[in-house]
Write an enzyme that holds these catalytic residues in place. Structure first.
Site, mmCIF file in Angstrom:
data_model
loop_
_atom_site.group_PDB
_atom_site.id
_atom_site.type_symbol
_atom_site.label_atom_id
_atom_site.label_comp_id
_atom_site.label_asym_id
_atom_site.label_seq_id
_atom_site.Cartn_x
_atom_site.Cartn_y
_atom_site.Cartn_z
ATOM 1 C CD GLU B 89 -8.364 -38.917 -6.772
ATOM 2 O OE1 GLU B 89 -8.270 -37.706 -6.590
ATOM 3 O OE2 GLU B 89 -7.398 -39.675 -6.938
ATOM 4 C CB CYS B 121 -9.892 -34.048 -2.500
ATOM 5 S SG CYS B 121 -8.531 -35.202 -2.624
ATOM 6 C CG HIS B 244 -9.174 -31.943 1.626
ATOM 7 N ND1 HIS B 244 -9.742 -33.193 1.545
ATOM 8 C CD2 HIS B 244 -7.984 -32.022 0.973
ATOM 9 C CE1 HIS B 244 -8.934 -33.990 0.857
ATOM 10 N NE2 HIS B 244 -7.864 -33.312 0.507
#
Ligand SMILES: [Zn+2]
Lengths: 135, 356
Positions: B89, B121, B244
């Site tokens: 990103e 993400c 994550h």
């Protein structure tokens, strides 16, 4: 605007791609199509390992246009393990850590931007100290 | 493992990881520095410190180094790659691919796909699934998928403590050449507005409490559960798990919710020392886990991307790991190579000082 020049130089800049002389095996950087050792034609591509050592260095406090944001930074003559000397910025290193003979390796980093923040980003080789010892 | 559920993503030709490479910049900003400036030194800290890219680093340069590490482990020629895909990103250009610069620098041009992937993400795992498809369909022998970020948080915002820099590169190829077979993947996606950045905006916005339950926890648990159910596995079948990691608390809690132990997530839990590397976060947890994994180990990886979605993978390590893992720097070596900086240096390095 130096776009044509940046584009032409991208291979040698991104990955230290030079030449090897088919007659005497000399490794050539930057590429110039003629062997500096034997004077014969040398156009065979050769990718340098990127390993070398600091031959001499100086620290820049008053940078040329386009490099002001990075001061102070250290520029070195690096002797590549294959022979040629190249001039390049050192990176990931504090000025006081640099010494002659220090082993370094090539990394590809952002060199500068062409003009202002709207311009092309120019990437190319720099050298950093070899090794993963914590500082 | 046989497909019991048609929602699982399993290519017709088995595929796996041929080579992998991590990258973490060397600078570290302790969370205490952010607290010192913005909170008078008070308040809890979500991590110990985060990685900060140098003045000459961005997603292009970091992807190049990770890709070179992956190539060193794979020992294939870069010209055999048919795809160079970079998920991020924080691509340096709004228009102009990161991937063409990376492909040129590693010598993969010109006979290759090149594209930048975006999904907050999970852009990196999105590219990974696509690479599985390209190789799994036999359109290509090898494909390179990268997840890399140099995320920014607004000064003083909660995200400033954790927005780190780093990521990983994976070369996907036929399973029989791999150091880890990807047995199956599963993707779980909904429209959930937990975090966003509008075009042209420098810093992201987030839905505060909304980032937890309906976003992170919902998507990760659904994806991981669906993958395990459909493939007939349970947490006990996995030596290791990676989730994550936007902070230390979330992955620790989601692991517990799913039935994984602290020991299972320990090697891949890097956020306390490098921060949230966004598109790189789950997959650099995987490089660190592969660094210590042994043949036969199974690893569950589940990413999360805001907006929102999760990709879950079941990965089985092969004998080739022993020979290949030492061919490039390990993730923990990058983490150990640290130079601490203060908030002022950080502000300069992240371009928060303008010279005009
Ligand atoms: Zn010659």
């Amino acid at each position: 605007m130096e776009i044509p020049r940046h584009w032409r130089l991208r291979k040698q800049r991104y990955g230290l791609v030079g030449e090897v002389c088919p007659h005497c095996e000399a490794k050539i950087f930057p590429p110039r199509d003629v062997c500096p050792d034997c004077g014969k034609e040398a156009k065979t591509k050769f990718s340098f390992s990127g390993q070398g050592e600091v031959y001499s260095y100086t620290t820049i406090y008053n940078a040329p246009s386009g490099f002001e944001a990075n001061v102070p930074y250290t520029v070195a003559l690096v002797k590549l393990e294959e022979g040629p000397l190249v001039t390049a910025q050192l990176t990931d290193v504090a000025e006081e850590e640099v010494e002659i003979g220090m082993p370094v390796e090539m990394v590809t980093r952002r060199l500068h931007q062409d003009g202002d923040e709207r311009g092309l980003l120019v990437y190319g080789y720099k050298f950093r100290p070899i090794g993963f010892a914590a500082h | 493992m046989t497909p019991k559920n048609e929602t699982l993503l399993i290519p017709s030709r088995p595929v796996g990881i041929i080579g992998y490479g991590a990258y973490v910049p060397r600078y570290r900003l302790p969370a205490t520095e952010v607290a010192r400036i913005w909170k008078g030194g008070k308040g809890g800290l979500p991590i110990k410190e985060k990685s900060v890219p140098g003045l000459d680093e961005d997603v292009v340069t970091m992807s190049i180094e990770a890709a070179r590490n992956a190539l060193a482990r794979a020992q294939i020629d870069a010209s055999d790659l048919r795809a160079v895909w970079v998920g991020s990103e924080s691509h340096p250009y709004a228009v102009k691919p990161t991937s063409t610069i990376v492909a040129e620098a590693i010598g993969a041009v010109p006979s290759t796909q090149a594209a930048d992937w975006e999904f907050a993400c999970k852009a990196g795992t999105e590219a990974l699934v696509a690479a599985m498809g390209l190789v799994g369909s036999e359109m290509a022998e090898y494909a390179l998928a990268i997840g890399m970020d140099t995320a920014q948080g607004r000064p003083g915002d909660a995200l400033e403590y954790t927005a780190g820099a780093g990521g990983a590169a994976y070369i996907i190829g036929p399973a029989e050449e791999s150091l880890a077979v990807i047995e199956a993947a599963y993707s779980y996606v909904t429209d959930t507005p937990d975090f966003w950045r509008r075009a042209g905006a420098k810093y992201p916005e987030h839905g505060s409490r909304f980032t937890g339950e309906p976003a992170y926890f919902e998507h990760i648990t659904q994806a991981a559960k669906a993958l395990m159910e459909a493939s007939g596995t349970t947490p006990a079948d996995y030596q290791w798990a990676v989730f994550h990691q936007p902070n230390t608390k979330f992955p620790t809690r989601v692991a517990k919710m799913l039935g994984f132990s602290k020991e299972q997530i320990e090697p891949g839990l890097l956020v306390p020392l490098i921060g949230n590397t966004y598109a790189g976060a789950a997959i650099i947890g995987l490089t660190a886990t592969l660094d210590i994994a042994r043949p036969g180990d199974r690893i569950l990886v589940t990413s999360f991307g805001s907006g929102a979605g999760s990709d879950a993978f079941s990965i089985r390590v092969t004998d080739a790991i022993s020979e290949r893992s030492g061919r490039a720097p390990k993730t923990q070596e990058y983490i150990a190579r640290r130079t601490e900086i203060d908030y002022a240096t950080y502000v300069r390095m992240r371009g928060k000082i303008t010279l005009k």
